[in-house]
Motif scaffolding. Structure first.
Motif, PDB file in Angstrom:
ATOM      1  N   HIS A   1       0.839  -1.201   0.000  1.00  0.00           N
ATOM      2  CA  HIS A   1       0.000   0.000   0.000  1.00  0.00           C
ATOM      3  C   HIS A   1       0.871   1.246   0.000  1.00  0.00           C
ATOM      4  O   HIS A   1       0.635   2.191  -0.766  1.00  0.00           O
ATOM      5  CB  HIS A   1      -0.920   0.014   1.220  1.00  0.00           C
TER       6      HIS A   1
ATOM      7  N   GLY B   1       1.054   3.493  -3.238  1.00  0.00           N
ATOM      8  CA  GLY B   1       0.549   4.838  -2.967  1.00  0.00           C
ATOM      9  C   GLY B   1       1.574   5.906  -3.309  1.00  0.00           C
ATOM     10  O   GLY B   1       1.234   6.965  -3.831  1.00  0.00           O
TER      11      GLY B   1
ATOM     12  N   SER C   1      -0.115   9.548  -4.031  1.00  0.00           N
ATOM     13  CA  SER C   1      -1.315   9.807  -3.244  1.00  0.00           C
ATOM     14  C   SER C   1      -0.925  10.240  -1.829  1.00  0.00           C
ATOM     15  O   SER C   1       0.030   9.733  -1.245  1.00  0.00           O
ATOM     16  CB  SER C   1      -2.203   8.565  -3.182  1.00  0.00           C
TER      17      SER C   1
ATOM     18  N   SER D   1      -2.571   9.678   0.876  1.00  0.00           N
ATOM     19  CA  SER D   1      -2.765   8.570   1.815  1.00  0.00           C
ATOM     20  C   SER D   1      -1.581   7.606   1.793  1.00  0.00           C
ATOM     21  O   SER D   1      -1.228   7.030   2.823  1.00  0.00           O
ATOM     22  CB  SER D   1      -4.057   7.819   1.502  1.00  0.00           C
TER      23      SER D   1
ATOM     24  N   ILE E   1       1.154   9.261   3.905  1.00  0.00           N
ATOM     25  CA  ILE E   1       0.790   9.205   5.326  1.00  0.00           C
ATOM     26  C   ILE E   1       0.932   7.779   5.843  1.00  0.00           C
ATOM     27  O   ILE E   1       1.479   7.552   6.928  1.00  0.00           O
ATOM     28  CB  ILE E   1      -0.641   9.735   5.536  1.00  0.00           C
ATOM     29  N   ALA E   2       0.449   6.818   5.081  1.00  0.00           N
ATOM     30  CA  ALA E   2       0.539   5.415   5.507  1.00  0.00           C
ATOM     31  C   ALA E   2       1.986   4.991   5.671  1.00  0.00           C
ATOM     32  O   ALA E   2       2.358   4.375   6.682  1.00  0.00           O
ATOM     33  CB  ALA E   2      -0.161   4.508   4.491  1.00  0.00           C
TER      34      ALA E   2
ATOM     35  N   CYS F   1       3.508   6.468   8.753  1.00  0.00           N
ATOM     36  CA  CYS F   1       2.996   5.786   9.949  1.00  0.00           C
ATOM     37  C   CYS F   1       3.637   4.407  10.117  1.00  0.00           C
ATOM     38  O   CYS F   1       3.976   4.010  11.238  1.00  0.00           O
ATOM     39  CB  CYS F   1       1.477   5.666   9.890  1.00  0.00           C
TER      40      CYS F   1
END
Length: 103
Positions: free
Chosen positions: A65, A69, A74, A76, A79-80, A83
């Motif tokens: 992901h 991403g 993207s 997200s 950010i993913a 994290c």
């Protein structure tokens, strides 16, 4: 073939630089959790369960992901991935911190 290549490459590199040795429990794990092979096996098994549960809940692999991403630029994905890395650094700090508070 990718997995076989990774295994052979890592094995060759460790043999060439002289760091290859058989270890049931690595020194970092031994310092933190003791010399028990059983405890290490249970930890690895439970970690695998948590990883598979998370992948199932997310309908895919977290690193996939993050990487896909990022390729799509993207928000997200960025950010993913931030994290994922942040949680990994935090968890490594908790699990492998030195005893006595000295770093």
């Amino acid at each position: 073939m990718l997995i076989v290549g990774i295994f052979i490459g890592a094995l060759a590199a460790s043999v060439i630089d002289g760091s290859f040795k058989f270890e049931a429990v690595p020194p970092v794990w031994r310092e933190r959790f003791g010399n028990s092979v059983g405890v290490r096996a249970v930890g690895a098994f439970l970690g695998g369960i948590v990883a598979m549960f998370g992948a199932r809940m997310a309908d895919g692999c977290p690193s996939g992901h993050g990487l896909s991403g990022l390729m799509q630029l993207s928000v997200s994905g960025f950010i993913a991935l931030a994290c994922f890395f942040g949680a990994g650094v935090l968890m490594a700090g908790l699990v492998y911190r030195r005893k006595g508070g000295a770093r």
